[in-house]
Design a protein around this motif. Structure first.
Motif, short mmCIF file in Angstrom:
data_model
loop_
_atom_site.label_atom_id
_atom_site.label_comp_id
_atom_site.label_asym_id
_atom_site.label_seq_id
_atom_site.Cartn_x
_atom_site.Cartn_y
_atom_site.Cartn_z
N ASP A 76 20.37 19.27 28.72
CA ASP A 76 20.82 17.89 28.78
C ASP A 76 19.64 16.92 28.73
OD1 ASP A 76 23.42 18.71 28.89
OD2 ASP A 76 23.60 18.54 31.07
N ARG A 79 18.27 16.55 25.18
CA ARG A 79 19.12 15.74 24.32
C ARG A 79 18.83 14.25 24.46
NH1 ARG A 79 25.13 18.50 25.06
NH2 ARG A 79 24.75 20.39 23.82
N LEU A 107 25.32 20.59 18.11
CA LEU A 107 26.11 20.28 19.31
C LEU A 107 27.39 21.10 19.37
CD1 LEU A 107 25.91 16.39 19.63
CD2 LEU A 107 24.79 18.08 21.07
N LEU A 156 20.90 11.94 18.03
CA LEU A 156 21.62 12.23 19.28
C LEU A 156 21.54 11.07 20.27
CD1 LEU A 156 20.66 15.98 19.86
CD2 LEU A 156 22.66 15.02 18.72
#
Length: 247
Positions: A76, A79, A107, A156
């Motif tokens: 996480d 990202r 993803l 992203l």
């Protein structure tokens, strides 16, 4: 802080690259990272990316220790950052569209219709048209390679953007246009940016703060005005008589 390094030391084959290095980057800052050849700038970027683990010390992104064993937490955090490599690092066998779509497809939670919409949005954000998505990397100019690579880095919706020599290889006009593009995107998206650069115009046009890497440490960190007052051989040699241009 978005980035916090404390007590970081790293060595290769017995040669010390970083020794007790510390760096703190706050949200919204645009930090220009300066250093001589072999000073460890690339190593520092790799440590921030989590690609390289230092011998000692702690690297935190968004308050998360990159040594934390929680795999989902680490995923996480990663990202939340994007990376623009010096020469673009586009996949030569993939079209512009597929290069930008690559992280979105990884993803595994978006259908192709949403991916198409997002890719076209990212192209527009960097000043390119939908038709450019059909081109292959070999068909792009140097300036377009940078823009496509930037679109992929933003795919992203990162909060932190890392740039490695963002204007390297560009002529003065294209370099200035790219600096303005990054500056506009930073303001619109609220990005925190760390960039390695040797170009004084890029530094003056983008950076809010400057970090100087020398003697295996960050020897100076501050606003551009503050850096101009630093009495260090690298700072003096880098700016020389052009210190006023930094403002």
């Amino acid at each position: 802080p978005v980035i916090e390094l404390s007590g970081v030391s790293a060595s290769f084959r017995g040669q010390m690259v970083h020794r007790d290095l510390a760096l703190r980057v706050e949200e919204g800052q645009i930090v220009g990272l300066l250093g001589g050849s072999g000073s460890g700038k690339t190593t520092l970027l790799r440590e921030i990316l989590g690609l390289l683990r230092p011998d000692t010390g702690v690297v935190r992104l968004f308050g998360v220790d990159l040594n934390d064993p929680d795999v989902l937490l680490q995923r996480d955090v990663r990202r939340r950052l994007g990376m623009l490599f010096q020469h673009g690092a586009l996949f030569s066998a993939l079209s512009v569209f597929d290069n930008i779509a690559f992280p979105l497809r990884e993803l595994r939670c978006l259908d192709e219709d949403w991916i198409r919409r997002l890719v076209h949005l990212k192209l527009a954000m960097v000043g390119l048209e939908e038709a450019h998505g059909k081109l292959m990397p070999a068909e792009l100019s140097g300036g377009m390679v940078k823009r496509v690579a930037l679109a992929r880095a933003l795919a992203l919706e990162p909060e932190l953007l890392l740039l490695d020599e963002p204007t390297a290889g560009l002529d003065p006009d294209r370099s200035q246009n790219f600096v303005e593009l990054v500056g506009d995107l930073q303001r619109e998206l609220g990005l925190t940016v760390v960039m390695v650069t040797h170009d004084l115009n890029t530094l003056a046009g983008l950076a809010t703060h400057v970090a100087v890497l020398a003697d295996q440490q960050i020897v100076a960190f501050g606003t551009k005005a503050e850096i101009m007052t630093v009495d260090h051989p690298f700072v003096t040699g880098f700016f020389g008589a052009d210190r006023r241009k930094l403002l």
